[in-house]
Design a protein around this motif. Structure first.
Motif, PDB file in Angstrom:
ATOM      1  N   ARG A 280     -18.745 -15.972  18.452  1.00 47.22           N
ATOM      2  CA  ARG A 280     -19.332 -17.303  18.597  1.00 47.22           C
ATOM      3  C   ARG A 280     -19.451 -18.014  17.256  1.00 47.22           C
ATOM      4  O   ARG A 280     -19.367 -19.245  17.165  1.00 47.22           O
ATOM      5  CB  ARG A 280     -20.712 -17.175  19.248  1.00 47.22           C
ATOM      6  CG  ARG A 280     -21.577 -18.420  19.222  1.00 47.22           C
ATOM      7  CD  ARG A 280     -21.060 -19.510  20.129  1.00 47.22           C
ATOM      8  NE  ARG A 280     -21.214 -19.163  21.539  1.00 47.22           N
ATOM      9  CZ  ARG A 280     -20.816 -19.936  22.541  1.00 47.22           C
ATOM     10  NH1 ARG A 280     -20.220 -21.093  22.289  1.00 47.22           N
ATOM     11  NH2 ARG A 280     -20.979 -19.561  23.791  1.00 47.22           N
ATOM     12  N   PHE A 281     -19.616 -17.260  16.175  1.00 46.13           N
ATOM     13  CA  PHE A 281     -19.811 -17.840  14.851  1.00 46.13           C
ATOM     14  C   PHE A 281     -18.506 -18.104  14.101  1.00 46.13           C
ATOM     15  O   PHE A 281     -18.534 -18.536  12.954  1.00 46.13           O
ATOM     16  CB  PHE A 281     -20.703 -16.923  14.006  1.00 46.13           C
ATOM     17  CG  PHE A 281     -22.106 -16.771  14.533  1.00 46.13           C
ATOM     18  CD1 PHE A 281     -22.631 -17.670  15.459  1.00 46.13           C
ATOM     19  CD2 PHE A 281     -22.898 -15.723  14.111  1.00 46.13           C
ATOM     20  CE1 PHE A 281     -23.929 -17.522  15.938  1.00 46.13           C
ATOM     21  CE2 PHE A 281     -24.200 -15.570  14.582  1.00 46.13           C
ATOM     22  CZ  PHE A 281     -24.713 -16.472  15.507  1.00 46.13           C
TER      23      PHE A 281
ATOM     24  N   PRO B  48     -28.925 -20.478  16.592  1.00 44.84           N
ATOM     25  CA  PRO B  48     -29.345 -21.163  17.813  1.00 44.84           C
ATOM     26  C   PRO B  48     -28.216 -21.417  18.806  1.00 44.84           C
ATOM     27  O   PRO B  48     -28.482 -21.763  19.965  1.00 44.84           O
ATOM     28  CB  PRO B  48     -29.909 -22.496  17.290  1.00 44.84           C
ATOM     29  CG  PRO B  48     -30.293 -22.228  15.875  1.00 44.84           C
ATOM     30  CD  PRO B  48     -29.260 -21.267  15.383  1.00 44.84           C
ATOM     31  N   GLU B  49     -26.960 -21.249  18.358  1.00 47.49           N
ATOM     32  CA  GLU B  49     -25.819 -21.490  19.245  1.00 47.49           C
ATOM     33  C   GLU B  49     -25.517 -20.306  20.158  1.00 47.49           C
ATOM     34  O   GLU B  49     -24.672 -20.422  21.057  1.00 47.49           O
ATOM     35  CB  GLU B  49     -24.572 -21.814  18.414  1.00 47.49           C
ATOM     36  CG  GLU B  49     -24.719 -23.019  17.503  1.00 47.49           C
ATOM     37  CD  GLU B  49     -25.090 -24.275  18.272  1.00 47.49           C
ATOM     38  OE1 GLU B  49     -24.485 -24.507  19.343  1.00 47.49           O
ATOM     39  OE2 GLU B  49     -25.973 -25.016  17.807  1.00 47.49           O
ATOM     40  N   LEU B  50     -26.169 -19.171  19.933  1.00 55.02           N
ATOM     41  CA  LEU B  50     -25.922 -18.007  20.789  1.00 55.02           C
ATOM     42  C   LEU B  50     -26.267 -18.325  22.241  1.00 55.02           C
ATOM     43  O   LEU B  50     -27.276 -18.973  22.527  1.00 55.02           O
ATOM     44  CB  LEU B  50     -26.739 -16.809  20.314  1.00 55.02           C
ATOM     45  CG  LEU B  50     -26.270 -16.138  19.023  1.00 55.02           C
ATOM     46  CD1 LEU B  50     -27.308 -15.126  18.544  1.00 55.02           C
ATOM     47  CD2 LEU B  50     -24.912 -15.476  19.220  1.00 55.02           C
TER      48      LEU B  50
ATOM     49  N   THR C  76     -19.572  -3.052  21.806  1.00 55.69           N
ATOM     50  CA  THR C  76     -19.662  -4.453  22.204  1.00 55.69           C
ATOM     51  C   THR C  76     -20.939  -4.672  22.998  1.00 55.69           C
ATOM     52  O   THR C  76     -21.120  -4.122  24.087  1.00 55.69           O
ATOM     53  CB  THR C  76     -18.446  -4.873  23.046  1.00 55.69           C
ATOM     54  OG1 THR C  76     -17.252  -4.698  22.274  1.00 55.69           O
ATOM     55  CG2 THR C  76     -18.560  -6.347  23.446  1.00 55.69           C
ATOM     56  N   TYR C  77     -21.835  -5.460  22.409  1.00 56.68           N
ATOM     57  CA  TYR C  77     -23.066  -5.853  23.080  1.00 56.68           C
ATOM     58  C   TYR C  77     -22.893  -7.252  23.658  1.00 56.68           C
ATOM     59  O   TYR C  77     -22.081  -8.042  23.166  1.00 56.68           O
ATOM     60  CB  TYR C  77     -24.241  -5.856  22.096  1.00 56.68           C
ATOM     61  CG  TYR C  77     -24.657  -4.495  21.589  1.00 56.68           C
ATOM     62  CD1 TYR C  77     -25.711  -3.808  22.173  1.00 56.68           C
ATOM     63  CD2 TYR C  77     -24.011  -3.908  20.503  1.00 56.68           C
ATOM     64  CE1 TYR C  77     -26.113  -2.564  21.700  1.00 56.68           C
ATOM     65  CE2 TYR C  77     -24.407  -2.667  20.019  1.00 56.68           C
ATOM     66  CZ  TYR C  77     -25.459  -1.990  20.619  1.00 56.68           C
ATOM     67  OH  TYR C  77     -25.851  -0.760  20.150  1.00 56.68           O
ATOM     68  N   ARG C  78     -23.671  -7.584  24.690  1.00 57.50           N
ATOM     69  CA  ARG C  78     -23.636  -8.908  25.307  1.00 57.50           C
ATOM     70  C   ARG C  78     -25.030  -9.535  25.267  1.00 57.50           C
ATOM     71  O   ARG C  78     -26.005  -8.940  25.734  1.00 57.50           O
ATOM     72  CB  ARG C  78     -23.164  -8.819  26.766  1.00 57.50           C
ATOM     73  CG  ARG C  78     -21.711  -8.404  26.913  1.00 57.50           C
ATOM     74  CD  ARG C  78     -20.770  -9.524  26.555  1.00 57.50           C
ATOM     75  NE  ARG C  78     -19.380  -9.068  26.552  1.00 57.50           N
ATOM     76  CZ  ARG C  78     -18.350  -9.835  26.254  1.00 57.50           C
ATOM     77  NH1 ARG C  78     -18.557 -11.108  25.938  1.00 57.50           N
ATOM     78  NH2 ARG C  78     -17.132  -9.348  26.251  1.00 57.50           N
ATOM     79  N   VAL C  79     -25.097 -10.727  24.707  1.00 58.02           N
ATOM     80  CA  VAL C  79     -26.357 -11.465  24.636  1.00 58.02           C
ATOM     81  C   VAL C  79     -26.835 -11.785  26.055  1.00 58.02           C
ATOM     82  O   VAL C  79     -26.025 -12.149  26.919  1.00 58.02           O
ATOM     83  CB  VAL C  79     -26.173 -12.762  23.820  1.00 58.02           C
ATOM     84  CG1 VAL C  79     -27.445 -13.616  23.834  1.00 58.02           C
ATOM     85  CG2 VAL C  79     -25.774 -12.424  22.376  1.00 58.02           C
ATOM     86  N   VAL C  80     -28.135 -11.646  26.293  1.00 60.96           N
ATOM     87  CA  VAL C  80     -28.657 -11.811  27.651  1.00 60.96           C
ATOM     88  C   VAL C  80     -29.378 -13.138  27.889  1.00 60.96           C
ATOM     89  O   VAL C  80     -29.553 -13.548  29.031  1.00 60.96           O
ATOM     90  CB  VAL C  80     -29.608 -10.657  28.028  1.00 60.96           C
ATOM     91  CG1 VAL C  80     -28.863  -9.344  28.032  1.00 60.96           C
ATOM     92  CG2 VAL C  80     -30.810 -10.602  27.085  1.00 60.96           C
ATOM     93  N   LYS C  81     -29.809 -13.806  26.821  1.00 62.95           N
ATOM     94  CA  LYS C  81     -30.486 -15.095  26.991  1.00 62.95           C
ATOM     95  C   LYS C  81     -30.417 -15.873  25.675  1.00 62.95           C
ATOM     96  O   LYS C  81     -30.080 -15.310  24.625  1.00 62.95           O
ATOM     97  CB  LYS C  81     -31.936 -14.913  27.408  1.00 62.95           C
ATOM     98  CG  LYS C  81     -32.783 -14.115  26.414  1.00 62.95           C
ATOM     99  CD  LYS C  81     -34.267 -14.158  26.744  1.00 62.95           C
ATOM    100  CE  LYS C  81     -34.578 -13.480  28.048  1.00 62.95           C
ATOM    101  NZ  LYS C  81     -36.036 -13.428  28.315  1.00 62.95           N
TER     102      LYS C  81
ATOM    103  N   ILE D 121     -35.197 -14.855  17.833  1.00 66.01           N
ATOM    104  CA  ILE D 121     -34.797 -13.535  18.298  1.00 66.01           C
ATOM    105  C   ILE D 121     -33.715 -13.685  19.360  1.00 66.01           C
ATOM    106  O   ILE D 121     -33.801 -14.565  20.223  1.00 66.01           O
ATOM    107  CB  ILE D 121     -35.987 -12.776  18.928  1.00 66.01           C
ATOM    108  CG1 ILE D 121     -37.248 -12.902  18.053  1.00 66.01           C
ATOM    109  CG2 ILE D 121     -35.635 -11.321  19.182  1.00 66.01           C
ATOM    110  CD1 ILE D 121     -37.142 -12.270  16.700  1.00 66.01           C
ATOM    111  N   ALA D 122     -32.703 -12.838  19.296  1.00 66.40           N
ATOM    112  CA  ALA D 122     -31.710 -12.762  20.375  1.00 66.40           C
ATOM    113  C   ALA D 122     -31.567 -11.307  20.781  1.00 66.40           C
ATOM    114  O   ALA D 122     -31.500 -10.418  19.919  1.00 66.40           O
ATOM    115  CB  ALA D 122     -30.366 -13.322  19.922  1.00 66.40           C
ATOM    116  N   TRP D 123     -31.520 -11.074  22.094  1.00 62.53           N
ATOM    117  CA  TRP D 123     -31.387  -9.711  22.609  1.00 62.53           C
ATOM    118  C   TRP D 123     -30.053  -9.549  23.323  1.00 62.53           C
ATOM    119  O   TRP D 123     -29.511 -10.490  23.909  1.00 62.53           O
ATOM    120  CB  TRP D 123     -32.509  -9.397  23.600  1.00 62.53           C
ATOM    121  CG  TRP D 123     -33.837  -9.220  22.946  1.00 62.53           C
ATOM    122  CD1 TRP D 123     -34.236  -8.216  22.127  1.00 62.53           C
ATOM    123  CD2 TRP D 123     -34.974 -10.078  23.080  1.00 62.53           C
ATOM    124  NE1 TRP D 123     -35.539  -8.389  21.736  1.00 62.53           N
ATOM    125  CE2 TRP D 123     -36.016  -9.540  22.306  1.00 62.53           C
ATOM    126  CE3 TRP D 123     -35.224 -11.260  23.781  1.00 62.53           C
ATOM    127  CZ2 TRP D 123     -37.280 -10.119  22.207  1.00 62.53           C
ATOM    128  CZ3 TRP D 123     -36.483 -11.862  23.687  1.00 62.53           C
ATOM    129  CH2 TRP D 123     -37.484 -11.285  22.901  1.00 62.53           C
TER     130      TRP D 123
END
Length: 249
Positions: free
Chosen positions: A106-107, A160-162, A178-183, A228-230
């Protein structure tokens, strides 16, 4: 003392102060970024050298992780291998030293930073910092990482773009995780350590699993709060099989 002398002295003082301010801003905005980029590149080169010197190892397949509640977990278990064989206890991470790299598509395609052990000021000047005591990549628990939003390379400038579904890809030299952002990013105050708990509060996760927490400062040029991003572990892939796909999310 003449009025002319006072005016001239005051003008010279204003010019001097203005010059110092400009130099300071240039240092903060530019020079810290140059130094951080050089330091990060050096840390990544160090990692590649260490990984190249390793003997090939075939990791054991990990047990299937328990599903996360709240709709955050994928429908299937992560593929590939995520943990070393249980018979070989991994060596502890060395304070301030790199042990993995992180990519967040994303970045941007060129975004890659080393992950180093601890979140000391000197460590975060060279890359991202792993919260000591939290899980390792791929382990059951919460792999928690901090990074600057501004200065020292601005690694988390676009935090903030996540968005949900975005990939966060970690490489420890043996495995791609590979992790996936949930929110979308969550705003909280400094000192809220529950966000890096094994089952982080506010994440929507309710059961043990393999999680990732990213943290940075909020607002962009301040530190009164934290963003925070999880994410949850979505897939693994041995490095010997090549890089995993990197969708933008």
């Amino acid at each position: 003392m003449s009025v002319r002398f006072v005016v001239r002295t005051f003008s010279e003082l204003c010019v001097t102060v203005g010059t110092l301010i400009v130099l300071f801003v240039a240092y903060v905005l530019f020079w810290t970024g140059v130094k951080a980029a050089d330091a990060a590149e050096g840390e990544i080169d160090t990692l590649h050298g260490q990984w190249g010197a390793r003997e090939p190892v075939t990791p054991a397949p990990p047990p299937a992780p328990p599903p996360a509640s709240g709709g955050a977990s994928p429908s299937s278990s992560p593929s590939g291998s995520a943990e070393p064989p249980s018979s070989a206890a991994p060596a502890p991470y060395r304070a301030g030293k790199p042990f993995a790299t992180m990519r967040i598509p994303r970045f941007g395609s060129g975004w890659e930073w080393p992950v180093l052990e601890n979140t000391e000021v000197s460590t975060l000047r060279k890359g991202l910092g792993h919260y000591s005591g939290t899980a390792r990549p791929g382990e059951t628990g919460n792999f928690a990482v901090a990074g600057h939003r501004r200065t020292y390379g601005d690694p988390f400038k676009d935090f903030p773009e996540l968005r949900p579904g975005d990939a966060v890809i970690v490489n420890d030299g043996a495995t791609w995780f590979t992790y996936r952002v949930v929110k979308e990013p969550y705003r909280t105050v400094p000192g809220d350590t529950a966000v890096v708990d094994p089952v982080p509060r506010g994440s929507g996760f309710e059961e043990p699993g393999r999680y990732l927490t990213l943290t940075t400062c909020e607002p962009e040029w301040g530190s009164s709060h934290r963003l925070i991003a999880w994410a949850h572990l979505d897939a693994t892939r041995p490095v010997s099989e090549g890089k995993p796909p990197e969708p933008a999310g």
